[in-house]
Motif scaffolding. Sequence first.
Motif, PDB file in Angstrom:
ATOM      1  N   GLY A 165       1.893  77.587  49.724  1.00 38.42           N
ATOM      2  CA  GLY A 165       3.085  77.119  51.402  1.00 38.42           C
ATOM      3  C   GLY A 165       2.306  76.433  52.392  1.00 38.42           C
ATOM      4  N   THR A 166       1.326  76.464  52.615  1.00 34.07           N
ATOM      5  CA  THR A 166       1.225  75.388  53.477  1.00 34.07           C
ATOM      6  C   THR A 166       1.535  73.862  52.893  1.00 34.07           C
ATOM      7  OG1 THR A 166      -0.057  76.500  54.125  1.00 34.07           O
ATOM      8  CG2 THR A 166      -0.986  74.008  54.904  1.00 34.07           C
ATOM      9  N   ALA A 167       1.092  73.462  51.460  1.00 39.26           N
ATOM     10  CA  ALA A 167       1.733  72.197  51.433  1.00 39.26           C
ATOM     11  C   ALA A 167       3.614  72.053  51.294  1.00 39.26           C
ATOM     12  CB  ALA A 167       1.284  71.943  49.308  1.00 39.26           C
ATOM     13  N   CYS A 168       4.347  73.416  51.286  1.00 36.63           N
ATOM     14  CA  CYS A 168       6.000  73.073  51.010  1.00 36.63           C
ATOM     15  C   CYS A 168       5.626  73.420  52.631  1.00 36.63           C
ATOM     16  CB  CYS A 168       6.089  74.750  50.544  1.00 36.63           C
ATOM     17  SG  CYS A 168       6.054  74.448  49.005  1.00 36.63           S
ATOM     18  N   LEU A 169       4.951  73.580  53.383  1.00 31.41           N
ATOM     19  CA  LEU A 169       5.389  73.450  55.180  1.00 31.41           C
ATOM     20  C   LEU A 169       5.269  71.985  55.288  1.00 31.41           C
ATOM     21  CD1 LEU A 169       4.270  76.431  56.456  1.00 31.41           C
ATOM     22  CD2 LEU A 169       6.415  76.021  55.878  1.00 31.41           C
ATOM     23  N   ILE A 170       4.044  71.446  54.719  1.00 23.08           N
ATOM     24  CA  ILE A 170       4.373  69.900  55.009  1.00 23.08           C
ATOM     25  C   ILE A 170       5.643  69.312  54.822  1.00 23.08           C
ATOM     26  CG2 ILE A 170       2.834  67.999  54.688  1.00 23.08           C
ATOM     27  CD1 ILE A 170      -0.145  70.094  54.820  1.00 23.08           C
ATOM     28  N   TRP A 171       5.446  69.448  53.270  1.00 21.95           N
ATOM     29  CA  TRP A 171       6.514  68.525  52.049  1.00 21.95           C
ATOM     30  C   TRP A 171       7.991  68.486  53.392  1.00 21.95           C
ATOM     31  CZ3 TRP A 171       6.911  64.817  48.768  1.00 21.95           C
ATOM     32  CH2 TRP A 171       8.058  64.851  48.280  1.00 21.95           C
ATOM     33  N   GLN A 172       8.056  70.101  53.678  1.00 23.95           N
ATOM     34  CA  GLN A 172       9.465  70.290  54.526  1.00 23.95           C
ATOM     35  C   GLN A 172       9.360  69.901  56.038  1.00 23.95           C
ATOM     36  OE1 GLN A 172      10.406  74.191  53.819  1.00 23.95           O
ATOM     37  NE2 GLN A 172      10.342  74.228  51.608  1.00 23.95           N
TER      38      GLN A 172
END
Length: 259
Positions: free
Chosen positions: A236-243
């Motif tokens: 989830g954190t990786a997705c937030l960073i990507w976004q």
Amino acid sequence: MAKQEMQHPLQSSLAALGPISSLLAAIVVQPWSRTFGLLILLFALTWQTLLGFWIYGRFWKGGRVPDSISAAIYLPAVAQNFVASLAVTAYGWQELGSLLFGAGFFSWLALESMIVSRAALHAPIASEQRPLLGIQMAPAVVAGLTYTSQRPENADMFALMLLGYGLYQFALLLRLLPWILHQAFAPSYWSFSFGIAALANLALRIAEHTQTELMRMLSYGLLTIASVVILSLLSGTACLIWQRKFVVFVHYVPQQKSH
């Protein structure tokens, strides 16, 4: 910005994650360099003492409203003292570890009654604050880790009681999970990580000493669950960073005082 956060009734408690992380770092460094680890430990102990007394000195002055009471208030007095106890015990300071354990343990008992009272008697917790309930699982099991570090020779009834209460809180959070998940994934969901990791760790530690089938199966199951939770948080954190949405947001609207 930092000054505003330190004045904020919720976000100021999260500042305790700094000394807590430093105390954990001191434990990790200790086998490699005791001298360097001691420097980190002494710095972290000073930091957590000053921060804890500053936050709770303000807390005792009063003036807070129910919406400012959440599980985050455990961090400066409960989490800091428990982790400090773990750290000093790792360096052989058993008596100081017991003193810090006592400070954290009785602070936990006092603050939990306040948190439960706020949840039961006042307005429902805002959706943005609900992920912070993950912290609720941590005190009992971190206390268990601290206690068994003080008494590594056995896993007695008190250690099992602490594990039992941690399991109860875990089951309660599972029951509340659909309600908590109304809030989209945010960094605040990492509040679940410390508790679930400590829960699995304590179960493994007790299973190592008791050698019972129940504890063996329980520890394996909790380790699997903890691994899934941590991997989910990382994803989830990786997705937030990507976004580019990695922003810590804690919702708090102060109630107007009547005149």
